[in-house]
Write a protein that holds these residues in place. Structure first.
Motif, PDB file in Angstrom:
ATOM      1  N   LEU A  76      33.665  16.849  75.331  1.00  0.00           N
ATOM      2  CA  LEU A  76      34.439  16.341  76.473  1.00  0.00           C
ATOM      3  C   LEU A  76      34.658  14.841  76.355  1.00  0.00           C
ATOM      4  N   HIS A  77      33.626  14.122  75.949  1.00  0.00           N
ATOM      5  CA  HIS A  77      33.744  12.676  75.791  1.00  0.00           C
ATOM      6  C   HIS A  77      34.763  12.349  74.693  1.00  0.00           C
ATOM      7  N   THR A  78      34.714  13.086  73.605  1.00  0.00           N
ATOM      8  CA  THR A  78      35.661  12.873  72.511  1.00  0.00           C
ATOM      9  C   THR A  78      37.081  13.176  72.971  1.00  0.00           C
ATOM     10  N   GLN A  79      37.254  14.247  73.735  1.00  0.00           N
ATOM     11  CA  GLN A  79      38.580  14.593  74.229  1.00  0.00           C
ATOM     12  C   GLN A  79      39.105  13.505  75.168  1.00  0.00           C
ATOM     13  N   GLN A  80      38.242  12.968  76.024  1.00  0.00           N
ATOM     14  CA  GLN A  80      38.664  11.903  76.930  1.00  0.00           C
ATOM     15  C   GLN A  80      39.068  10.661  76.153  1.00  0.00           C
ATOM     16  N   GLN A  81      38.323  10.337  75.102  1.00  0.00           N
ATOM     17  CA  GLN A  81      38.669   9.181  74.282  1.00  0.00           C
ATOM     18  C   GLN A  81      39.995   9.403  73.570  1.00  0.00           C
ATOM     19  N   GLU A  82      40.224  10.619  73.058  1.00  0.00           N
ATOM     20  CA  GLU A  82      41.484  10.911  72.385  1.00  0.00           C
ATOM     21  C   GLU A  82      42.657  10.802  73.356  1.00  0.00           C
ATOM     22  N   GLU A  83      42.465  11.289  74.587  1.00  0.00           N
ATOM     23  CA  GLU A  83      43.529  11.189  75.587  1.00  0.00           C
ATOM     24  C   GLU A  83      43.814   9.736  75.927  1.00  0.00           C
ATOM     25  N   ALA A  84      42.764   8.933  76.059  1.00  0.00           N
ATOM     26  CA  ALA A  84      42.954   7.511  76.364  1.00  0.00           C
ATOM     27  C   ALA A  84      43.673   6.808  75.217  1.00  0.00           C
ATOM     28  N   LEU A  85      43.290   7.117  73.986  1.00  0.00           N
ATOM     29  CA  LEU A  85      43.970   6.514  72.832  1.00  0.00           C
ATOM     30  C   LEU A  85      45.425   6.962  72.761  1.00  0.00           C
ATOM     31  N   TYR A  86      45.677   8.218  73.088  1.00  0.00           N
ATOM     32  CA  TYR A  86      47.053   8.706  73.071  1.00  0.00           C
ATOM     33  C   TYR A  86      47.894   7.958  74.107  1.00  0.00           C
ATOM     34  N   GLU A  87      47.316   7.740  75.279  1.00  0.00           N
ATOM     35  CA  GLU A  87      48.042   7.006  76.318  1.00  0.00           C
ATOM     36  C   GLU A  87      48.325   5.572  75.888  1.00  0.00           C
ATOM     37  N   VAL A  88      47.365   4.966  75.204  1.00  0.00           N
ATOM     38  CA  VAL A  88      47.534   3.578  74.775  1.00  0.00           C
ATOM     39  C   VAL A  88      48.558   3.476  73.650  1.00  0.00           C
ATOM     40  N   TYR A  89      48.488   4.390  72.682  1.00  0.00           N
ATOM     41  CA  TYR A  89      49.307   4.261  71.485  1.00  0.00           C
ATOM     42  C   TYR A  89      50.565   5.126  71.472  1.00  0.00           C
ATOM     43  N   GLN A  90      50.822   5.849  72.541  1.00  0.00           N
ATOM     44  CA  GLN A  90      52.027   6.680  72.538  1.00  0.00           C
ATOM     45  C   GLN A  90      53.264   5.787  72.550  1.00  0.00           C
ATOM     46  N   THR A  91      54.353   6.341  72.057  1.00  0.00           N
ATOM     47  CA  THR A  91      55.583   5.555  72.001  1.00  0.00           C
ATOM     48  C   THR A  91      56.032   5.233  73.420  1.00  0.00           C
ATOM     49  N   ALA A  92      56.515   4.041  73.586  1.00  0.00           N
ATOM     50  CA  ALA A  92      56.922   3.587  74.916  1.00  0.00           C
ATOM     51  C   ALA A  92      58.205   4.293  75.331  1.00  0.00           C
ATOM     52  N   THR A  93      58.131   5.045  76.387  1.00  0.00           N
ATOM     53  CA  THR A  93      59.315   5.688  76.944  1.00  0.00           C
ATOM     54  C   THR A  93      59.428   5.221  78.380  1.00  0.00           C
ATOM     55  N   TYR A  94      60.559   4.635  78.680  1.00  0.00           N
ATOM     56  CA  TYR A  94      60.766   4.106  80.015  1.00  0.00           C
ATOM     57  C   TYR A  94      61.676   5.046  80.791  1.00  0.00           C
ATOM     58  N   PRO A  95      61.436   5.159  82.076  1.00  0.00           N
ATOM     59  CA  PRO A  95      62.364   5.917  82.901  1.00  0.00           C
ATOM     60  C   PRO A  95      63.715   5.191  82.954  1.00  0.00           C
ATOM     61  N   PRO A  96      64.786   5.893  83.276  1.00  0.00           N
ATOM     62  CA  PRO A  96      66.111   5.266  83.295  1.00  0.00           C
ATOM     63  C   PRO A  96      66.197   4.026  84.182  1.00  0.00           C
ATOM     64  N   GLU A  97      65.473   4.022  85.303  1.00  0.00           N
ATOM     65  CA  GLU A  97      65.527   2.858  86.200  1.00  0.00           C
ATOM     66  C   GLU A  97      64.949   1.622  85.515  1.00  0.00           C
ATOM     67  N   VAL A  98      63.852   1.802  84.782  1.00  0.00           N
ATOM     68  CA  VAL A  98      63.211   0.683  84.104  1.00  0.00           C
ATOM     69  C   VAL A  98      64.106   0.175  82.976  1.00  0.00           C
ATOM     70  N   LYS A  99      64.715   1.105  82.223  1.00  0.00           N
ATOM     71  CA  LYS A  99      65.620   0.709  81.137  1.00  0.00           C
ATOM     72  C   LYS A  99      66.787  -0.096  81.702  1.00  0.00           C
ATOM     73  N   GLU A 100      67.309   0.379  82.823  1.00  0.00           N
ATOM     74  CA  GLU A 100      68.438  -0.301  83.457  1.00  0.00           C
ATOM     75  C   GLU A 100      68.035  -1.709  83.901  1.00  0.00           C
ATOM     76  N   GLU A 101      66.845  -1.819  84.478  1.00  0.00           N
ATOM     77  CA  GLU A 101      66.359  -3.118  84.938  1.00  0.00           C
ATOM     78  C   GLU A 101      66.142  -4.069  83.768  1.00  0.00           C
TER      79      GLU A 101
END
Length: 178
Positions: A76-101
């Protein structure tokens, strides 16, 4: 636990001693008492052995459960760390409002009076930093071509000049550690 082992071994020794005493040459009354004591010690040995086996089985089961819990906790600890790393290193995708701004703020920065001349940007350090950060954020969501054509407004024959200007902005930001 050691007490049960000691008690079991003592009962075993007593049973064997009384049995061998009964087999030795002695009067009948002594043999009867020795056989009786050997029988009582044997019955007690069986009961204590059963308790000892149950205790050992419980201890083994608890040990196996604790080991399984530790492995589950590690998983469980390893899975939580992997999820946290995925959130940190995932490709940046912005919602349309943020892209527009981001696009609007970058266009606004570029259209300021200090940015009228494409050849040279005569802006303050804070404006250059803001432009660099906006371009960097926009590049995470859009391509270089989009930034050159829609923000720097250098398309067609001026595309190479726009590419050079974009590189200058990025190099200056990297050089200054923005």
């Amino acid at each position: 636990m050691a007490n049960r082992w000691i008690k079991t071994n003592c009962l075993l020794a007593s049973t064997a001693a009384f049995w061998f005493a009964a087999l030795s040459p002695m009067p009948a009354i002594g043999k009867g008492i020795s056989y009786s004591l050997a029988l009582v010690a044997g019955v007690q040995l069986v009961r204590e052995s059963q308790r000892l086996m149950i205790q050992e089985a419980r201890r083994g089961a608890l040990s196996a459960m604790n080991q399984e819990l530790e492995q589950l906790e590690i998983a469980l600890h390893t899975q939580q760390q992997e999820e946290a790393l995925y959130e940190v290193y995932q490709t940046a995708t912005y919602p349309p409002e943020v892209k527009e701004e981001l696009t609007k703020s970058l266009e606004h920065l570029y259209q300021e009076p200090s940015a009228d001349h494409v050849v040279e940007l005569q802006a303050s350090t804070s404006q250059k930093k803001s432009l660099y950060l906006a371009v960097k954020s926009l590049l995470e969501a859009k391509s270089e071509t989009y930034v050159i054509e829609n923000v720097l407004r250098l398309s067609g024959g001026q595309w190479a000049k726009g590419k050079q200007m974009l590189q200058q902005i990025l190099e200056e930001g990297d050089r200054n550690g923005w």
